[in-house]
Design a protein around this motif. Structure first.
Motif, PDB file in Angstrom:
ATOM      1  N   LEU A   3      47.378  16.000  -2.029  1.00 11.34           N
ATOM      2  CA  LEU A   3      46.015  15.488  -2.022  1.00 11.34           C
ATOM      3  C   LEU A   3      45.389  15.888  -3.353  1.00 11.34           C
ATOM      4  O   LEU A   3      45.567  17.014  -3.819  1.00 11.34           O
ATOM      5  N   ILE A   4      44.661  14.966  -3.964  1.00  8.70           N
ATOM      6  CA  ILE A   4      44.058  15.222  -5.270  1.00  8.70           C
ATOM      7  C   ILE A   4      42.592  14.847  -5.233  1.00  8.70           C
ATOM      8  O   ILE A   4      42.219  13.786  -4.738  1.00  8.70           O
ATOM      9  N   GLU A   5      41.760  15.753  -5.751  1.00  7.35           N
ATOM     10  CA  GLU A   5      40.339  15.477  -5.939  1.00  7.35           C
ATOM     11  C   GLU A   5      40.023  15.667  -7.410  1.00  7.35           C
ATOM     12  O   GLU A   5      40.500  16.626  -8.043  1.00  7.35           O
ATOM     13  N   ILE A   6      39.230  14.760  -7.944  1.00  4.50           N
ATOM     14  CA  ILE A   6      38.843  14.822  -9.352  1.00  4.50           C
ATOM     15  C   ILE A   6      37.325  14.822  -9.437  1.00  4.50           C
ATOM     16  O   ILE A   6      36.658  14.029  -8.775  1.00  4.50           O
ATOM     17  N   PHE A   7      36.805  15.730 -10.271  1.00  2.95           N
ATOM     18  CA  PHE A   7      35.366  15.909 -10.405  1.00  2.95           C
ATOM     19  C   PHE A   7      34.938  15.774 -11.860  1.00  2.95           C
ATOM     20  O   PHE A   7      35.634  16.249 -12.761  1.00  2.95           O
ATOM     21  N   LYS A   8      33.782  15.194 -12.061  1.00  4.16           N
ATOM     22  CA  LYS A   8      33.114  15.201 -13.357  1.00  4.16           C
ATOM     23  C   LYS A   8      32.258  16.472 -13.370  1.00  4.16           C
ATOM     24  O   LYS A   8      31.555  16.745 -12.403  1.00  4.16           O
ATOM     25  N   ARG A  55      32.702  19.749  -0.686  1.00  5.68           N
ATOM     26  CA  ARG A  55      31.413  20.463  -0.632  1.00  5.68           C
ATOM     27  C   ARG A  55      31.590  21.912  -1.061  1.00  5.68           C
ATOM     28  O   ARG A  55      30.732  22.483  -1.725  1.00  5.68           O
ATOM     29  N   LYS A  56      32.723  22.506  -0.679  1.00  3.60           N
ATOM     30  CA  LYS A  56      33.018  23.882  -1.079  1.00  3.60           C
ATOM     31  C   LYS A  56      33.168  23.978  -2.599  1.00  3.60           C
ATOM     32  O   LYS A  56      32.719  24.931  -3.218  1.00  3.60           O
ATOM     33  N   VAL A  57      33.809  22.978  -3.190  1.00  2.00           N
ATOM     34  CA  VAL A  57      34.004  22.947  -4.643  1.00  2.00           C
ATOM     35  C   VAL A  57      32.661  22.818  -5.351  1.00  2.00           C
ATOM     36  O   VAL A  57      32.346  23.604  -6.251  1.00  2.00           O
ATOM     37  N   THR A  58      31.864  21.836  -4.944  1.00  4.46           N
ATOM     38  CA  THR A  58      30.577  21.620  -5.621  1.00  4.46           C
ATOM     39  C   THR A  58      29.649  22.810  -5.422  1.00  4.46           C
ATOM     40  O   THR A  58      28.942  23.209  -6.348  1.00  4.46           O
ATOM     41  N   PHE A  59      29.665  23.416  -4.240  1.00  2.00           N
ATOM     42  CA  PHE A  59      28.824  24.589  -3.974  1.00  2.00           C
ATOM     43  C   PHE A  59      29.270  25.771  -4.818  1.00  2.00           C
ATOM     44  O   PHE A  59      28.441  26.495  -5.384  1.00  2.00           O
ATOM     45  N   SER A  60      30.578  25.979  -4.924  1.00  2.00           N
ATOM     46  CA  SER A  60      31.108  27.093  -5.705  1.00  2.00           C
ATOM     47  C   SER A  60      30.696  26.968  -7.175  1.00  2.00           C
ATOM     48  O   SER A  60      30.255  27.942  -7.789  1.00  2.00           O
ATOM     49  N   LEU A  61      30.816  25.770  -7.736  1.00  2.00           N
ATOM     50  CA  LEU A  61      30.403  25.580  -9.121  1.00  2.00           C
ATOM     51  C   LEU A  61      28.892  25.723  -9.271  1.00  2.00           C
ATOM     52  O   LEU A  61      28.415  26.313 -10.238  1.00  2.00           O
ATOM     53  N   ALA A  62      28.138  25.220  -8.299  1.00  2.00           N
ATOM     54  CA  ALA A  62      26.670  25.340  -8.352  1.00  2.00           C
ATOM     55  C   ALA A  62      26.243  26.801  -8.330  1.00  2.00           C
ATOM     56  O   ALA A  62      25.303  27.186  -9.041  1.00  2.00           O
ATOM     57  N   GLU A  63      26.937  27.614  -7.553  1.00  7.86           N
ATOM     58  CA  GLU A  63      26.629  29.047  -7.510  1.00  7.86           C
ATOM     59  C   GLU A  63      26.818  29.699  -8.880  1.00  7.86           C
ATOM     60  O   GLU A  63      26.168  30.688  -9.194  1.00  7.86           O
ATOM     61  N   GLN A  64      27.709  29.131  -9.675  1.00 12.18           N
ATOM     62  CA  GLN A  64      27.984  29.652 -11.021  1.00 12.18           C
ATOM     63  C   GLN A  64      27.119  28.959 -12.084  1.00 12.18           C
ATOM     64  O   GLN A  64      27.302  29.172 -13.275  1.00 12.18           O
TER      65      GLN A  64
END
Length: 72
Positions: A3-8, A55-64
């Motif tokens: 499974l692959i997820e790609i984020f900007k 959501r975990k990915v976006t939240f983790s980056l937002a926390e940083q």
């Protein structure tokens, strides 16, 4: 099956990317995680054999203090 997820992202440099990869690896220990900062969208790519909670990915980056948006 992979499974692959790609984020900007808005990650500015390699040092920040390394720190974020370390943090994400703690959340997704069996995943391959990397940034492509040469891409204009500063791509974050996560590959896993298990479902990736975006959501975990976006939240983790937002926390940083960074932003990550899923690319479809």
């Amino acid at each position: 099956m992979k499974l692959i997820e790609i984020f900007k992202t808005d990650v500015p440099d390699k040092a920040t990317a390394r720190l974020l990869v370390r943090n994400l690896k703690s959340l997704f220990p069996h995943s391959k995680i990397n940034f492509d900062l040469e891409d204009c969208d500063n791509i974050l790519r996560i590959e896993s054999s298990k479902p990736i909670d975006v959501r975990k990915v976006t939240f983790s980056l937002a926390e940083q203090g960074h932003r990550a948006d899923v690319l479809n």
